[in-house]
Motif scaffolding. Sequence first.
Motif, PDB file in Angstrom:
ATOM      1  N   ARG A 150      14.493  88.511  85.789  1.00 22.02           N
ATOM      2  CA  ARG A 150      13.019  88.619  85.832  1.00 22.02           C
ATOM      3  C   ARG A 150      12.430  87.429  86.584  1.00 22.02           C
ATOM      4  NH1 ARG A 150      13.421  90.267  80.355  1.00 22.02           N
ATOM      5  NH2 ARG A 150      12.678  88.237  79.635  1.00 22.02           N
ATOM      6  N   ASP A 151      12.989  86.244  86.371  1.00 19.90           N
ATOM      7  CA  ASP A 151      12.519  85.057  87.096  1.00 19.90           C
ATOM      8  C   ASP A 151      12.759  85.221  88.601  1.00 19.90           C
ATOM      9  OD1 ASP A 151      11.604  83.719  84.880  1.00 19.90           O
ATOM     10  OD2 ASP A 151      13.422  82.527  84.603  1.00 19.90           O
ATOM     11  N   LEU A 152      13.939  85.708  88.957  1.00 20.47           N
ATOM     12  CA  LEU A 152      14.241  85.920  90.370  1.00 20.47           C
ATOM     13  C   LEU A 152      13.289  86.946  90.977  1.00 20.47           C
ATOM     14  CD1 LEU A 152      15.979  85.476  92.857  1.00 20.47           C
ATOM     15  CD2 LEU A 152      17.616  87.149  91.954  1.00 20.47           C
ATOM     16  N   ALA A 153      12.994  87.993  90.229  1.00 22.30           N
ATOM     17  CA  ALA A 153      12.063  89.016  90.709  1.00 22.30           C
ATOM     18  C   ALA A 153      10.663  88.434  90.893  1.00 22.30           C
ATOM     19  CB  ALA A 153      12.029  90.193  89.737  1.00 22.30           C
ATOM     20  N   ARG A 154      10.249  87.573  89.958  1.00 20.30           N
ATOM     21  CA  ARG A 154       8.926  86.926  90.093  1.00 20.30           C
ATOM     22  C   ARG A 154       8.856  86.072  91.343  1.00 20.30           C
ATOM     23  NH1 ARG A 154       6.844  83.121  86.482  1.00 20.30           N
ATOM     24  NH2 ARG A 154       8.830  82.707  85.426  1.00 20.30           N
ATOM     25  N   LEU A 155       9.937  85.343  91.593  1.00 19.01           N
ATOM     26  CA  LEU A 155       9.990  84.471  92.764  1.00 19.01           C
ATOM     27  C   LEU A 155       9.862  85.294  94.051  1.00 19.01           C
ATOM     28  CD1 LEU A 155      10.513  81.572  93.845  1.00 19.01           C
ATOM     29  CD2 LEU A 155      12.959  82.132  93.810  1.00 19.01           C
ATOM     30  N   ARG A 156      10.634  86.361  94.134  1.00 20.13           N
ATOM     31  CA  ARG A 156      10.599  87.192  95.337  1.00 20.13           C
ATOM     32  C   ARG A 156       9.272  87.941  95.454  1.00 20.13           C
ATOM     33  NH1 ARG A 156      16.754  89.742  95.676  1.00 20.13           N
ATOM     34  NH2 ARG A 156      17.826  87.735  95.938  1.00 20.13           N
ATOM     35  N   LEU A 157       8.730  88.346  94.316  1.00 24.18           N
ATOM     36  CA  LEU A 157       7.438  89.034  94.333  1.00 24.18           C
ATOM     37  C   LEU A 157       6.342  88.100  94.838  1.00 24.18           C
ATOM     38  CD1 LEU A 157       5.574  91.389  93.705  1.00 24.18           C
ATOM     39  CD2 LEU A 157       5.588  90.688  91.288  1.00 24.18           C
ATOM     40  N   ALA A 158       6.391  86.843  94.411  1.00 20.80           N
ATOM     41  CA  ALA A 158       5.402  85.871  94.880  1.00 20.80           C
ATOM     42  C   ALA A 158       5.512  85.684  96.393  1.00 20.80           C
ATOM     43  CB  ALA A 158       5.594  84.534  94.166  1.00 20.80           C
ATOM     44  N   ALA A 159       6.733  85.733  96.918  1.00 23.13           N
ATOM     45  CA  ALA A 159       6.926  85.623  98.371  1.00 23.13           C
ATOM     46  C   ALA A 159       6.308  86.813  99.097  1.00 23.13           C
ATOM     47  CB  ALA A 159       8.408  85.518  98.695  1.00 23.13           C
ATOM     48  N   ALA A 186       8.654  97.120  98.566  1.00 22.80           N
ATOM     49  CA  ALA A 186       9.321  95.920  98.053  1.00 22.80           C
ATOM     50  C   ALA A 186       8.551  95.375  96.856  1.00 22.80           C
ATOM     51  CB  ALA A 186       9.411  94.863  99.150  1.00 22.80           C
ATOM     52  N   ARG A 187       7.244  95.344  96.996  1.00 17.94           N
ATOM     53  CA  ARG A 187       6.391  94.832  95.913  1.00 17.94           C
ATOM     54  C   ARG A 187       6.515  95.700  94.662  1.00 17.94           C
ATOM     55  NH1 ARG A 187      -0.102  93.500  96.450  1.00 17.94           N
ATOM     56  NH2 ARG A 187      -0.526  93.261  94.215  1.00 17.94           N
ATOM     57  N   ALA A 188       6.492  97.016  94.837  1.00 12.83           N
ATOM     58  CA  ALA A 188       6.552  97.922  93.685  1.00 12.83           C
ATOM     59  C   ALA A 188       7.842  97.736  92.898  1.00 12.83           C
ATOM     60  CB  ALA A 188       6.422  99.367  94.162  1.00 12.83           C
ATOM     61  N   GLN A 189       8.960  97.622  93.593  1.00 10.26           N
ATOM     62  CA  GLN A 189      10.233  97.477  92.892  1.00 10.26           C
ATOM     63  C   GLN A 189      10.373  96.100  92.265  1.00 10.26           C
ATOM     64  OE1 GLN A 189      13.118  98.863  95.848  1.00 10.26           O
ATOM     65  NE2 GLN A 189      13.018 100.916  94.956  1.00 10.26           N
ATOM     66  N   LEU A 190       9.827  95.087  92.908  1.00 13.61           N
ATOM     67  CA  LEU A 190       9.877  93.745  92.336  1.00 13.61           C
ATOM     68  C   LEU A 190       8.956  93.626  91.125  1.00 13.61           C
ATOM     69  CD1 LEU A 190       9.986  91.608  95.601  1.00 13.61           C
ATOM     70  CD2 LEU A 190      11.811  91.844  93.906  1.00 13.61           C
ATOM     71  N   GLU A 191       7.820  94.300  91.171  1.00 13.59           N
ATOM     72  CA  GLU A 191       6.924  94.282  90.007  1.00 13.59           C
ATOM     73  C   GLU A 191       7.618  94.894  88.797  1.00 13.59           C
ATOM     74  OE1 GLU A 191       2.445  94.411  91.991  1.00 13.59           O
ATOM     75  OE2 GLU A 191       3.493  96.302  91.561  1.00 13.59           O
ATOM     76  N   TRP A 192       8.344  95.987  89.021  1.00 15.07           N
ATOM     77  CA  TRP A 192       9.072  96.589  87.905  1.00 15.07           C
ATOM     78  C   TRP A 192      10.141  95.626  87.384  1.00 15.07           C
ATOM     79  CZ3 TRP A 192      14.137  97.484  86.843  1.00 15.07           C
ATOM     80  CH2 TRP A 192      14.398  98.208  85.666  1.00 15.07           C
ATOM     81  N   ALA A 193      10.907  95.046  88.284  1.00 11.64           N
ATOM     82  CA  ALA A 193      11.986  94.141  87.868  1.00 11.64           C
ATOM     83  C   ALA A 193      11.451  92.906  87.153  1.00 11.64           C
ATOM     84  CB  ALA A 193      12.817  93.726  89.082  1.00 11.64           C
ATOM     85  N   ALA A 194      10.289  92.423  87.589  1.00 11.41           N
ATOM     86  CA  ALA A 194       9.699  91.221  86.991  1.00 11.41           C
ATOM     87  C   ALA A 194       9.062  91.505  85.637  1.00 11.41           C
ATOM     88  CB  ALA A 194       8.658  90.634  87.936  1.00 11.41           C
ATOM     89  N   ASP A 195       8.464  92.683  85.490  1.00 10.79           N
ATOM     90  CA  ASP A 195       7.695  92.988  84.277  1.00 10.79           C
ATOM     91  C   ASP A 195       8.495  93.741  83.222  1.00 10.79           C
ATOM     92  OD1 ASP A 195       5.491  91.803  85.459  1.00 10.79           O
ATOM     93  OD2 ASP A 195       4.714  93.695  86.254  1.00 10.79           O
ATOM     94  N   LYS A 196       9.450  94.546  83.655  1.00 16.08           N
ATOM     95  CA  LYS A 196      10.139  95.421  82.702  1.00 16.08           C
ATOM     96  C   LYS A 196      11.654  95.277  82.700  1.00 16.08           C
ATOM     97  CE  LYS A 196       6.444  98.859  82.957  1.00 16.08           C
ATOM     98  NZ  LYS A 196       6.089 100.275  83.242  1.00 16.08           N
TER      99      LYS A 196
END
Length: 214
Positions: free
Chosen positions: A127-136, A110-120
């Motif tokens: 990207r904001d939504l991905a950052r939010l979920r990644l922080a969770a 989950a973290r790996a895919q969210l990191e990609w969505a947030a960064d790239k």
Amino acid sequence: MAVYDLEEQEQISELKAWWAQYGNFVVTLAVVAALASVGWQGWNWYQNRNAADAGVLYYAVQQAAEQQDAQKAREAAGRLIGEHGGSVSAQLGALLSAALQFESGDLANARAQLEWAADKGKDAALRDLARLRLAAVLLQQGEHDAALARLEAAPSAAYKTRFDDLRGDVLAAQGKKAEARAAWQAAIDGLAAEGEEAATLREVVRVKLESLGV
């Protein structure tokens, strides 16, 4: 009639002279224009084909999510990212798959895919939504500083209250009650402006705020 023929011949002679001087240039321009037209049509075909292929893979992620098949979702999302990483479909696929990985307890994927969505990822709101979920996810993994770092940059207005709420969760987990209280209060204030649609979340945040005590 003779005068007309003479004038006509003079025009033909001038045209021949002009063509001798500029003919190659005109032909070159015509060829370039034709190639540009063909190239543009080819590019549009390529773009449409890519969009169609990305749509097929995103549909595969959706189907896997409906079937609660985390592995298939992860594999389809991986292909989507690898083959169509510049598309919004790839971002959506990564988010959808990551949610399924999270629900199944696979925080690493989950973290790996969210990191990609947030960064790239291509779309700023996603990207904001991905950052939010990644922080969770990072909060779940106990990486509090990393979670706060993901929440640091100001998101779009649509996500501000959710960022404040999660920031309060992380700060409370760190034992920083005063800072957590401020973050949760900011979330409550923001949610109040969202009306009845946010009433449930506002009540949840209020309970968390009261749990801090005096």
